[in-house]
Design a protein around this motif. Structure first.
Motif, mmCIF file in Angstrom:
data_model
loop_
_atom_site.group_PDB
_atom_site.id
_atom_site.type_symbol
_atom_site.label_atom_id
_atom_site.label_comp_id
_atom_site.label_asym_id
_atom_site.label_seq_id
_atom_site.Cartn_x
_atom_site.Cartn_y
_atom_site.Cartn_z
ATOM 1 N N CYS A 70 -2.254 -16.355 28.784
ATOM 2 C CA CYS A 70 -2.192 -17.269 29.929
ATOM 3 C C CYS A 70 -2.599 -18.657 29.450
ATOM 4 O O CYS A 70 -3.742 -18.867 29.029
ATOM 5 C CB CYS A 70 -3.119 -16.773 31.035
ATOM 6 S SG CYS A 70 -3.165 -17.807 32.516
ATOM 7 N N TRP B 102 -9.414 -12.653 34.732
ATOM 8 C CA TRP B 102 -8.303 -11.705 34.747
ATOM 9 C C TRP B 102 -8.544 -10.623 35.790
ATOM 10 O O TRP B 102 -9.677 -10.151 35.964
ATOM 11 C CB TRP B 102 -8.129 -11.051 33.372
ATOM 12 C CG TRP B 102 -7.551 -11.949 32.329
ATOM 13 C CD1 TRP B 102 -8.237 -12.741 31.454
ATOM 14 C CD2 TRP B 102 -6.166 -12.142 32.045
ATOM 15 N NE1 TRP B 102 -7.366 -13.417 30.631
ATOM 16 C CE2 TRP B 102 -6.091 -13.072 30.968
ATOM 17 C CE3 TRP B 102 -4.980 -11.625 32.577
ATOM 18 C CZ2 TRP B 102 -4.866 -13.473 30.429
ATOM 19 C CZ3 TRP B 102 -3.763 -12.040 32.042
ATOM 20 C CH2 TRP B 102 -3.709 -12.950 30.987
ATOM 21 N N ASP C 172 -6.031 -6.566 41.804
ATOM 22 C CA ASP C 172 -7.142 -7.144 42.579
ATOM 23 C C ASP C 172 -8.531 -6.742 42.086
ATOM 24 O O ASP C 172 -9.534 -7.068 42.731
ATOM 25 C CB ASP C 172 -7.019 -6.781 44.067
ATOM 26 C CG ASP C 172 -5.740 -7.319 44.685
ATOM 27 O OD1 ASP C 172 -5.293 -8.392 44.251
ATOM 28 O OD2 ASP C 172 -5.183 -6.651 45.582
ATOM 29 N N ASN D 230 0.323 -4.481 36.874
ATOM 30 C CA ASN D 230 0.362 -5.909 37.179
ATOM 31 C C ASN D 230 -0.999 -6.557 36.913
ATOM 32 O O ASN D 230 -2.029 -6.062 37.355
ATOM 33 C CB ASN D 230 0.747 -6.115 38.643
ATOM 34 C CG ASN D 230 0.895 -7.582 38.991
ATOM 35 O OD1 ASN D 230 1.839 -8.239 38.580
ATOM 36 N ND2 ASN D 230 -0.047 -8.096 39.767
ATOM 37 N N TYR D 231 -0.980 -7.676 36.185
ATOM 38 C CA TYR D 231 -2.194 -8.419 35.865
ATOM 39 C C TYR D 231 -2.063 -9.852 36.387
ATOM 40 O O TYR D 231 -0.974 -10.432 36.361
ATOM 41 C CB TYR D 231 -2.449 -8.437 34.357
ATOM 42 C CG TYR D 231 -2.848 -7.091 33.805
ATOM 43 C CD1 TYR D 231 -4.184 -6.767 33.593
ATOM 44 C CD2 TYR D 231 -1.889 -6.122 33.511
ATOM 45 C CE1 TYR D 231 -4.561 -5.527 33.099
ATOM 46 C CE2 TYR D 231 -2.243 -4.878 33.009
ATOM 47 C CZ TYR D 231 -3.579 -4.588 32.815
ATOM 48 O OH TYR D 231 -3.943 -3.351 32.318
ATOM 49 N N THR D 232 -3.176 -10.401 36.840
ATOM 50 C CA THR D 232 -3.199 -11.764 37.367
ATOM 51 C C THR D 232 -4.205 -12.600 36.594
ATOM 52 O O THR D 232 -5.350 -12.186 36.404
ATOM 53 C CB THR D 232 -3.557 -11.790 38.862
ATOM 54 O OG1 THR D 232 -2.605 -11.018 39.589
ATOM 55 C CG2 THR D 232 -3.556 -13.211 39.393
ATOM 56 N N CYS D 233 -3.754 -13.767 36.141
ATOM 57 C CA CYS D 233 -4.624 -14.733 35.465
ATOM 58 C C CYS D 233 -4.953 -15.844 36.458
ATOM 59 O O CYS D 233 -4.052 -16.438 37.059
ATOM 60 C CB CYS D 233 -3.918 -15.303 34.233
ATOM 61 S SG CYS D 233 -4.738 -16.737 33.499
ATOM 62 N N ASN E 119 -2.991 -19.493 39.922
ATOM 63 C CA ASN E 119 -2.907 -18.171 39.320
ATOM 64 C C ASN E 119 -1.466 -17.826 38.996
ATOM 65 O O ASN E 119 -0.524 -18.428 39.536
ATOM 66 C CB ASN E 119 -3.531 -17.118 40.227
ATOM 67 C CG ASN E 119 -2.754 -16.927 41.517
ATOM 68 O OD1 ASN E 119 -1.748 -16.230 41.553
ATOM 69 N ND2 ASN E 119 -3.221 -17.572 42.588
ATOM 70 N N SER F 284 0.947 -14.157 37.826
ATOM 71 C CA SER F 284 0.977 -12.712 37.613
ATOM 72 C C SER F 284 1.949 -12.358 36.500
ATOM 73 O O SER F 284 2.965 -13.028 36.301
ATOM 74 C CB SER F 284 1.385 -11.991 38.898
ATOM 75 O OG SER F 284 0.405 -12.161 39.902
#
Length: 210
Positions: A98, A110, A114, A147-150, A160, A162
């Motif tokens: 990211c 990270w 959620d 699924n990962y979110t920065c 952010n 994803s």
């Protein structure tokens, strides 16, 4: 402001970020967003592209020009420039990256579905630098896919992005070493090449008979 107490009646010119010296001499309104009046330089509606070092040159008919430099820093909230999904086979090393631009530098976090990922979590490593964060999986398992979110944030805001870590399957293909040739992976022999040599010997013998 460009103050020159030692040069009475001096005329000031400025050069700065976003233009090439010496063409960018701002005496009056000579560039969009810049207003120069004697020792003052006003930047209206400043953007992050206008951050950098500005140079003020003051001169009169008596003394040599005096040059002063001023660094202008423009603060802005994070902007994520790169965040891509990655495919990794089970048991291999995987990396999610990211990249974000921000002043002051962004803080990264990270999340997976959620749930925040903590530094030092088993099998994971989070590496945060000034302009990017790297999430490393040392031995990818089925449970790691998803699924990962920065999240990148500083005092001025946050943003952010994803991305997905997905399973990548590899298909074993027989390499072609040349036209009409197939490599045998078991013993390293050239199957069709060997047949050509075996056929050549009987044909030579037949030629001598006729």
């Amino acid at each position: 402001m460009c103050s020159t107490p030692g040069l009475p009646d001096a005329k000031a010119a400025a050069a700065g970020a976003g233009c090439e010296r010496p063409q960018c001499e701002l005496a009056g309104v000579t560039a969009v967003g810049f207003i120069s009046e004697d020792e003052y330089l006003e930047i209206t509606g400043i953007t992050r592209e206008q951050s950098g070092e500005y140079e003020c040159s003051a001169s009169n008919d008596v003394a040599a020009p005096v040059v002063q430099r001023v660094k202008v820093t423009v603060n802005y909230p994070p902007y994520i420039s790169d965040a891509k999904s990655t495919g990794v086979p089970v048991g291999q090393k995987g990396i999610l990256l990211c990249e974000a631009s921000a002043v002051p530098s962004a803080d990264f976090q990270w999340y997976k579905d959620d749930k925040r990922l903590a530094e030092g979590q088993k099998g994971l490593k989070v590496e945060n630098k000034a302009f990017f964060s790297r999430l490393t999986f040392f031995n990818v398992s089925e449970q790691d896919y998803g699924n990962y979110t920065c999240v990148a944030s500083n005092q001025l805001g946050n943003t952010n992005a994803s991305m997905i870590l997905y399973e990548e399957t590899t298909t074993a293909l027989t390499p072609w070493k040349g036209p009409g040739a197939v490599h045998d992976g078991n013993n390293g022999a050239w199957r069709r090449g060997g047949c050509a040599w075996l056929l050549a010997l009987p044909l030579a013998q037949l030629a001598r008979l006729f």
